[in-house]
Design a protein around this motif. Sequence first.
Motif, PDB file in Angstrom:
ATOM      1  N   LEU A 263       0.855  -1.255  -0.056  1.00 19.42           N
ATOM      2  CA  LEU A 263       0.146  -0.154  -0.238  1.00 19.42           C
ATOM      3  C   LEU A 263       1.017   1.132  -0.318  1.00 19.42           C
ATOM      4  O   LEU A 263       2.452   1.289   0.567  1.00 19.42           O
ATOM      5  N   THR A 264       0.105   2.439  -0.740  1.00 17.30           N
ATOM      6  CA  THR A 264       0.858   3.416  -0.287  1.00 17.30           C
ATOM      7  C   THR A 264       0.816   3.946   0.813  1.00 17.30           C
ATOM      8  O   THR A 264      -0.069   3.454   1.751  1.00 17.30           O
ATOM      9  N   LEU A 265       1.348   4.679   1.393  1.00 18.27           N
ATOM     10  CA  LEU A 265       1.425   5.398   2.963  1.00 18.27           C
ATOM     11  C   LEU A 265      -0.307   6.499   3.024  1.00 18.27           C
ATOM     12  O   LEU A 265      -0.950   6.336   3.796  1.00 18.27           O
ATOM     13  N   VAL A 266      -0.755   6.756   1.540  1.00 17.61           N
ATOM     14  CA  VAL A 266      -2.627   7.465   2.028  1.00 17.61           C
ATOM     15  C   VAL A 266      -3.443   5.495   1.746  1.00 17.61           C
ATOM     16  O   VAL A 266      -4.374   6.230   3.136  1.00 17.61           O
ATOM     17  N   GLU A 267      -3.134   5.016   1.542  1.00 17.78           N
ATOM     18  CA  GLU A 267      -3.650   4.089   1.224  1.00 17.78           C
ATOM     19  C   GLU A 267      -3.955   3.404   2.790  1.00 17.78           C
ATOM     20  O   GLU A 267      -4.813   3.201   3.315  1.00 17.78           O
ATOM     21  N   PHE A 268      -2.535   3.228   3.176  1.00 16.89           N
ATOM     22  CA  PHE A 268      -2.494   3.210   4.776  1.00 16.89           C
ATOM     23  C   PHE A 268      -3.045   3.451   6.229  1.00 16.89           C
ATOM     24  O   PHE A 268      -3.773   2.567   6.260  1.00 16.89           O
ATOM     25  N   PHE A 269      -2.676   4.294   5.499  1.00 16.65           N
ATOM     26  CA  PHE A 269      -4.023   5.018   6.423  1.00 16.65           C
ATOM     27  C   PHE A 269      -4.905   5.506   7.174  1.00 16.65           C
ATOM     28  O   PHE A 269      -5.915   5.270   7.574  1.00 16.65           O
ATOM     29  N   ASN A 270      -6.078   4.804   6.194  1.00 15.76           N
ATOM     30  CA  ASN A 270      -7.242   4.580   5.797  1.00 15.76           C
ATOM     31  C   ASN A 270      -7.415   3.876   5.474  1.00 15.76           C
ATOM     32  O   ASN A 270      -8.156   3.085   6.675  1.00 15.76           O
ATOM     33  N   HIS A 271      -7.240   3.098   5.615  1.00 17.56           N
ATOM     34  CA  HIS A 271      -6.818   1.456   6.448  1.00 17.56           C
ATOM     35  C   HIS A 271      -6.292   1.425   7.456  1.00 17.56           C
ATOM     36  O   HIS A 271      -7.953   1.152   8.562  1.00 17.56           O
ATOM     37  N   PHE A 272      -5.354   2.145   7.782  1.00 16.68           N
ATOM     38  CA  PHE A 272      -5.698   2.376  10.002  1.00 16.68           C
ATOM     39  C   PHE A 272      -6.729   2.783  10.308  1.00 16.68           C
ATOM     40  O   PHE A 272      -6.918   2.123  11.464  1.00 16.68           O
ATOM     41  N   ASP A 273      -7.325   3.845  10.034  1.00 18.32           N
ATOM     42  CA  ASP A 273      -8.132   4.640  10.543  1.00 18.32           C
ATOM     43  C   ASP A 273      -9.566   4.136  10.628  1.00 18.32           C
ATOM     44  O   ASP A 273     -10.576   3.443  11.442  1.00 18.32           O
ATOM     45  N   GLY A 274      -9.744   2.722   9.125  1.00 21.15           N
ATOM     46  CA  GLY A 274     -10.992   1.562   9.380  1.00 21.15           C
ATOM     47  C   GLY A 274     -10.791   0.557  10.451  1.00 21.15           C
ATOM     48  O   GLY A 274     -11.630   0.933  11.636  1.00 21.15           O
ATOM     49  N   ALA A 275      -9.471  -0.023  10.392  1.00 22.48           N
ATOM     50  CA  ALA A 275      -9.198  -0.352  11.696  1.00 22.48           C
ATOM     51  C   ALA A 275      -9.372  -0.141  12.962  1.00 22.48           C
ATOM     52  O   ALA A 275      -9.540  -1.046  14.166  1.00 22.48           O
ATOM     53  N   MET A 276      -9.267   0.897  13.141  1.00 24.11           N
ATOM     54  CA  MET A 276      -8.895   2.137  14.648  1.00 24.11           C
ATOM     55  C   MET A 276     -10.809   2.231  15.039  1.00 24.11           C
ATOM     56  O   MET A 276     -11.223   2.144  16.340  1.00 24.11           O
ATOM     57  N   ASP A 277     -11.033   2.009  13.402  1.00 17.64           N
ATOM     58  CA  ASP A 277     -12.990   2.787  13.913  1.00 17.64           C
ATOM     59  C   ASP A 277     -13.855   0.997  14.237  1.00 17.64           C
ATOM     60  O   ASP A 277     -14.821   1.308  15.273  1.00 17.64           O
ATOM     61  N   ILE A 278     -13.547   0.035  13.944  1.00 15.62           N
ATOM     62  CA  ILE A 278     -13.203  -1.738  14.562  1.00 15.62           C
ATOM     63  C   ILE A 278     -13.319  -1.527  15.761  1.00 15.62           C
ATOM     64  O   ILE A 278     -13.936  -2.234  16.307  1.00 15.62           O
ATOM     65  N   GLN A 279     -11.861  -0.644  15.771  1.00 16.03           N
ATOM     66  CA  GLN A 279     -11.543  -1.245  17.191  1.00 16.03           C
ATOM     67  C   GLN A 279     -12.496  -0.537  18.146  1.00 16.03           C
ATOM     68  O   GLN A 279     -12.644  -0.275  19.498  1.00 16.03           O
ATOM     69  N   ARG A 280     -12.980   0.876  17.915  1.00 14.93           N
ATOM     70  CA  ARG A 280     -13.624   1.823  18.892  1.00 14.93           C
ATOM     71  C   ARG A 280     -14.674   1.538  18.798  1.00 14.93           C
ATOM     72  O   ARG A 280     -15.643   2.065  19.576  1.00 14.93           O
ATOM     73  N   PHE A 281     -15.946   0.763  17.838  1.00 18.88           N
ATOM     74  CA  PHE A 281     -16.915   0.246  17.894  1.00 18.88           C
ATOM     75  C   PHE A 281     -17.535  -0.986  18.876  1.00 18.88           C
ATOM     76  O   PHE A 281     -18.481  -1.246  19.098  1.00 18.88           O
ATOM     77  N   ASN A 282     -15.950  -1.229  18.596  1.00 19.86           N
ATOM     78  CA  ASN A 282     -16.603  -2.491  19.462  1.00 19.86           C
ATOM     79  C   ASN A 282     -16.415  -2.113  21.340  1.00 19.86           C
ATOM     80  O   ASN A 282     -16.590  -2.833  22.051  1.00 19.86           O
ATOM     81  N   HIS A 283     -15.311  -1.449  21.572  1.00 14.15           N
ATOM     82  CA  HIS A 283     -15.523  -0.547  22.926  1.00 14.15           C
ATOM     83  C   HIS A 283     -16.346  -0.027  23.354  1.00 14.15           C
ATOM     84  O   HIS A 283     -17.250   0.156  24.284  1.00 14.15           O
TER      85      HIS A 283
END
Length: 617
Positions: A263-283
């Motif tokens: 992934l490019t940096l832009v793509e990775f950080f979009n994916h990372f934000d998505g992963a954090m959304d999953i973590q926050r939703f579960n919390h």
Amino acid sequence: MIWELGTLNLGPVKAFNIMRKRYGGFENVGATKDDCKNFRARIHSYIGQYDADMVINRLTDKKQFMVDYSFFHSVDENKRLTDLYKMVFVPFTGIDNHCRNVTLGAGFLASESIESYKWLLQSFLNSFGKQPNVVVTDQDPAMKQAIEAVFDKSRHRLCMWHIMKKLADKVGHQLCNNEDFKRRMCDIVWTDSITPETFERDWKLIMIDFGLTENKWIDDMFGMRSSWIPAFYRHEPMSGLMRTTSRSESENHFFCQVANSQLTLVEFFNHFDGAMDIQRFNHRKNDHISRNTVPDNFSESTLEDDAMKIYTRSIFADQQTELQGTLSECLPMETKIEEPFLKISMKDWKAHGDGLLEVCFKKGEDVIALCTCRRFEQYGLLCKHIYFVFKMFKVKEIPNKYVMRRWTKDVVPNDLNNTFDITVDGDDAHKKAKEVAYEIMQTGEYLIGNLIKDFDHLLIVKDRMREMKEMVDELRITKPIDPKFDRYSRLIGYEKPNTDDPPTVRVPTGIRNKGRGSHKRIKSKKEKIISLKGKRGQTCSHCNIKGHDIRTCKVLKGEATAADKVANKEGRKRRAIQLEKDPNLVDEEEEEVETGDEEEFEESDEAEDSDFECEDE
């Protein structure tokens, strides 16, 4: 949809196939598979050389608008990122009030050197302003030196699992399969119920009994025993929560599901934000369950009722198990009076060793209870032995001093700073928007919590919310269409600098780090042996000489030399022996001559193997 599915680590081809199924056929997608591939290529073209610039600008903006957000980066003399890129992803993993993994922060390193780790740990310290009590890692020497230099007040603990995994290779698999050796080693290594003196004595006895006194690796592990054996962490606060890097390995697996190294940096950080959304939703889901639902009370005791009100659902389940253990697993043995304390000796049928424990108790306004199992000190949660004494002396509520705030329901406020990225002009408007959003969330939780058993009214609320959702969708549809590049910017969430100047921050060149493996498929031992043997040679079924087949046989055509005739004679002797053992070989050869399938089959196999190896390379 291609971009959204990409945040789940799905490529354009898989995204196309999902849309084909979702919309009922190829003709309903509105694009071809090549269009989906080209779309991603156009996104990459739009990002271009401004990949790092776009990420740095976005993270800098987030740092300005989010109070608790920190971000650091550094560049080398060529304006390339030196400590931030895709080569080494380093997440910092902690435990939330539901005893679930939480990502405290993350970093990217261009190299796994001591200086790189020092920079990363110092950035973490600058963000949090406090060193962690205990840091658990593997035996990486660079990481060890960096932690000693930056986290000088923290206790560095080595992962027990990584060390014990090496035991079989260091002492031999035969010894590791010895049941007596395994039982005695596990009894002193994996328990935190024994003292350091007991561990040292039993370790030496095991080494003598099994002839390991001269093993250098065993001596080295014993020399660093205070860095990985639980017995040496008995007095360390909260040391029982992490003994291995299993939580970190779980986080690595979690991030691998939504990202990859291409992934490019832009793509990775979009994916990372998505992963954090999953973590926050579960919390938030766990918070909602803890605050708005009532678990079963099995013992119907006041202590269990109090624990239900205080702790999150998962922690209450742990305390409920401890309270149930007071009924069947604890037996009081003796009570001594040593003013102002009472010392109650008891036997725990499930405890390590002989199971004998002692609780030091003082009753009054300032209740004091200390147990030799030290569960409260290591986990911040009361043990069954203290609960047993509380019941014995009619203590109806858990004293405040024994309620660790990190396990309570309200320790994490339902703040929107880390939940929504509200982009409005002016600090006052930003604050008001967050307050309104917070009120909407509270109202939604309130309605669901109170109408969960009233299905008719719940349907009315659902219909009203669906109407509002459709109204919002219509507003989005009727908006004027943005120019192409503005659409890309809005889609990926990163704005490209509006200039023709070269980027201020450039992406680094690829660096090969330790631990990085090959992308080639791992071959089995059988495949390796076959490849060493090379191509299977042809054998003529007429003369039984290797190197040709019956269609090119010189003996059959009458063109054989003297050497060929000698070889033919020896081959016929071998053939006669083979036919004596298996007469069916004659029928098989006749069939091969008629069809010629054998050679074609071999050539087909060879071509497939060649293609496969080429793709690997």
